[in-house]
Design a protein around this motif. Structure first.
Motif, PDB file in Angstrom:
ATOM      1  N   ARG A  24       0.816  -1.213   0.000  1.00 41.23           N
ATOM      2  CA  ARG A  24       0.000   0.000   0.000  1.00 41.23           C
ATOM      3  C   ARG A  24       0.852   1.265   0.000  1.00 41.23           C
ATOM      4  O   ARG A  24       0.306   2.366  -0.011  1.00 41.23           O
ATOM      5  CB  ARG A  24      -0.918  -0.008   1.235  1.00 41.23           C
ATOM      6  N   GLY A  25       2.165   1.112   0.092  1.00 36.24           N
ATOM      7  CA  GLY A  25       3.038   2.280   0.118  1.00 36.24           C
ATOM      8  C   GLY A  25       3.706   2.442   1.466  1.00 36.24           C
ATOM      9  O   GLY A  25       3.755   1.519   2.281  1.00 36.24           O
ATOM     10  N   ARG A  26       4.211   3.644   1.712  1.00 34.85           N
ATOM     11  CA  ARG A  26       4.958   3.905   2.938  1.00 34.85           C
ATOM     12  C   ARG A  26       4.337   5.084   3.678  1.00 34.85           C
ATOM     13  O   ARG A  26       3.788   6.002   3.083  1.00 34.85           O
ATOM     14  CB  ARG A  26       6.420   4.213   2.618  1.00 34.85           C
ATOM     15  N   LYS A  27       4.470   5.030   4.998  1.00 43.91           N
ATOM     16  CA  LYS A  27       4.078   6.160   5.836  1.00 43.91           C
ATOM     17  C   LYS A  27       5.011   6.189   7.039  1.00 43.91           C
ATOM     18  O   LYS A  27       5.284   5.142   7.637  1.00 43.91           O
ATOM     19  CB  LYS A  27       2.622   6.054   6.282  1.00 43.91           C
ATOM     20  N   ASN A  28       5.472   7.370   7.393  1.00 42.61           N
ATOM     21  CA  ASN A  28       6.452   7.528   8.466  1.00 42.61           C
ATOM     22  C   ASN A  28       7.669   6.629   8.218  1.00 42.61           C
ATOM     23  O   ASN A  28       8.288   6.124   9.154  1.00 42.61           O
ATOM     24  CB  ASN A  28       5.840   7.229   9.835  1.00 42.61           C
ATOM     25  N   LEU A 195      -4.125   5.851   3.369  1.00 43.09           N
ATOM     26  CA  LEU A 195      -3.005   6.080   4.285  1.00 43.09           C
ATOM     27  C   LEU A 195      -3.013   7.490   4.855  1.00 43.09           C
ATOM     28  O   LEU A 195      -2.273   7.788   5.801  1.00 43.09           O
ATOM     29  CB  LEU A 195      -1.669   5.825   3.571  1.00 43.09           C
ATOM     30  N   GLY A 196      -3.861   8.359   4.323  1.00 39.92           N
ATOM     31  CA  GLY A 196      -3.980   9.703   4.872  1.00 39.92           C
ATOM     32  C   GLY A 196      -4.769   9.778   6.153  1.00 39.92           C
ATOM     33  O   GLY A 196      -4.766  10.813   6.825  1.00 39.92           O
ATOM     34  N   TRP A 197      -5.451   8.693   6.528  1.00 37.94           N
ATOM     35  CA  TRP A 197      -6.178   8.661   7.805  1.00 37.94           C
ATOM     36  C   TRP A 197      -5.162   8.721   8.934  1.00 37.94           C
ATOM     37  O   TRP A 197      -4.187   7.963   8.955  1.00 37.94           O
ATOM     38  CB  TRP A 197      -6.997   7.378   7.885  1.00 37.94           C
ATOM     39  N   SER A 247      -7.022  20.898  -2.357  1.00 37.04           N
ATOM     40  CA  SER A 247      -6.267  22.145  -2.479  1.00 37.04           C
ATOM     41  C   SER A 247      -4.859  21.919  -2.999  1.00 37.04           C
ATOM     42  O   SER A 247      -4.230  22.839  -3.512  1.00 37.04           O
ATOM     43  CB  SER A 247      -6.205  22.862  -1.128  1.00 37.04           C
ATOM     44  N   LYS A 248      -4.361  20.658  -2.889  1.00 39.34           N
ATOM     45  CA  LYS A 248      -2.997  20.359  -3.338  1.00 39.34           C
ATOM     46  C   LYS A 248      -2.984  19.525  -4.597  1.00 39.34           C
ATOM     47  O   LYS A 248      -1.944  19.014  -5.002  1.00 39.34           O
ATOM     48  CB  LYS A 248      -2.220  19.654  -2.220  1.00 39.34           C
ATOM     49  N   GLY A 249      -4.125  19.332  -5.216  1.00 40.04           N
ATOM     50  CA  GLY A 249      -4.180  18.672  -6.511  1.00 40.04           C
ATOM     51  C   GLY A 249      -3.793  17.213  -6.453  1.00 40.04           C
ATOM     52  O   GLY A 249      -4.415  16.411  -5.779  1.00 40.04           O
ATOM     53  N   ALA A 250      -2.732  16.862  -7.114  1.00 44.17           N
ATOM     54  CA  ALA A 250      -2.362  15.463  -7.300  1.00 44.17           C
ATOM     55  C   ALA A 250      -1.815  14.814  -6.045  1.00 44.17           C
ATOM     56  O   ALA A 250      -1.708  13.598  -5.973  1.00 44.17           O
ATOM     57  CB  ALA A 250      -1.322  15.343  -8.419  1.00 44.17           C
ATOM     58  N   GLN A 251      -1.422  15.604  -5.048  1.00 46.79           N
ATOM     59  CA  GLN A 251      -0.860  15.012  -3.835  1.00 46.79           C
ATOM     60  C   GLN A 251      -1.991  14.405  -3.023  1.00 46.79           C
ATOM     61  O   GLN A 251      -2.718  15.092  -2.323  1.00 46.79           O
ATOM     62  CB  GLN A 251      -0.116  16.065  -3.011  1.00 46.79           C
ATOM     63  N   SER A 252      -2.144  13.090  -3.091  1.00 44.64           N
ATOM     64  CA  SER A 252      -3.311  12.423  -2.507  1.00 44.64           C
ATOM     65  C   SER A 252      -3.115  11.998  -1.072  1.00 44.64           C
ATOM     66  O   SER A 252      -4.077  11.812  -0.341  1.00 44.64           O
ATOM     67  CB  SER A 252      -3.692  11.191  -3.335  1.00 44.64           C
TER      68      SER A 252
END
Length: 306
Positions: A24-28, A195-197, A247-252
């Motif tokens: 799912r990608g990376r966070k922290n 992952l933004g949660w 507000s930041k467009g493509a940055q999901s």
């Protein structure tokens, strides 16, 4: 594991043991996977994962107290345990501020606690409770010792949740109750925000379970008569994050380490506003009923007997 460590082991789902989940990608700077079998979202284990979070520094004077409406709610929850009172012993695993212990004492339970944070242990010992500093497996409780065991917001933190549930089952008497909560990895916020949660926050939270995975864990751990409900969401965070993305467009997704939303404070504010009057309480009941009916609430509520 300290953020920045990239020497990850092969990913294995902590709920069902399935290897090779979907990345799912990376966070922290932690690598996250979604289990193809049970849909658990989990962090790849690497060296030092058992020391993934320093809970002595986590607890402070500010988070070792809770608002009054929380105490009232905990009294309501503990009052539902009376049917399980046999030897009158209750254990809170990961008691944090000790609010559940206080509620148990007000309801005439002999309350015990286990907590890995020395700061929290000292805070609760000053209030007269008999508590152990360390992991449950090292506390030395006898088999079948407790009528009720509480594990509120614990299972998402531990590297090996199956082992913890097996130890809980060992010290819980036959017919005793496990009452627990854990974030829902398939709830509305997880589905909308990914992952933004803010609840997706390794190394603090190592896994977020689905309903299927938590039921599997409980069943394999020796529990029966399992009741699961999904309640709660934080619309403030959903709106805040979706607006930020727009507000930041493509940055999901929020940048790694970039947690700019206080989920605990905003959740307290929302719950306090709804709990402070009768119309608010009715609205909360209706919302939770709808979230549970759709199985999309952000928190999994667990009642299971041994």
């Amino acid at each position: 594991m300290a953020p920045g460590n990239t020497n990850f082991e092969v990913s294995v789902c902590p709920a069902c043991g399935q290897a090779g989940g979907r990345s799912r990608g990376r966070k922290n700077d932690f690598h996250l996977f979604s289990c193809n079998l049970c849909a658990t979202l989990y962090t790849a284990h690497g060296p030092g994962i058992t020391q993934s979070q320093d809970y002595d520094s986590y607890y402070t004077a500010e988070n070792l107290t809770v608002p009054a409406f929380i105490d009232r709610r905990l009294d309501e929850i503990v009052s539902t345990f009376k049917a399980y009172r046999k030897n009158n012993r209750l254990l809170d695993v990961g008691f944090g501020a000790g609010s559940f212990l206080e509620a148990a004492a007000r309801n005439k339970w002999q309350a015990f606690g286990v907590e890995v944070s020395q700061t929290a242990v000292e805070h609760v010992r000053e209030r007269g409770f008999k508590v152990f500093c360390g992991e449950l497996g090292k506390a030395g409780y006898p088999d079948d010792y407790f009528d009720v065991i509480i594990a509120s917001e614990v299972l998402e933190h531990v590297p090996y949740p199956r082992a913890l549930l097996e130890e809980i089952a060992r010290v819980l008497r036959p017919g005793g109750l496990l009452w627990a909560t854990t974030p829902h990895g398939r709830g509305i916020s997880a589905r909308l925000l990914g992952l933004g949660w803010s609840t997706v926050c390794p190394p603090d939270h190592l896994q977020l379970f689905s309903l299927n995975s938590i039921r599997e864990l409980l069943t394999s751990g020796g529990f029966r008569q399992i009741e699961l409900a999904t309640h709660g969401t934080n619309p403030y965070e959903i709106v805040h994050e979706l607006y930020r993305r727009a507000s930041k467009g493509a940055q999901s997704e929020r940048p790694a380490g970039g947690v700019d939303f206080n989920r605990v404070e905003s959740s307290y504010q929302l719950n306090e506003s709804l709990s402070g009057n009768k119309p608010g309480r009715i609205i909360k009941i209706i919302i939770n009923g709808l979230l549970n009916a759709g199985r999309i609430g952000d928190s999994i509520k667990i009642r299971a007997e041994k």
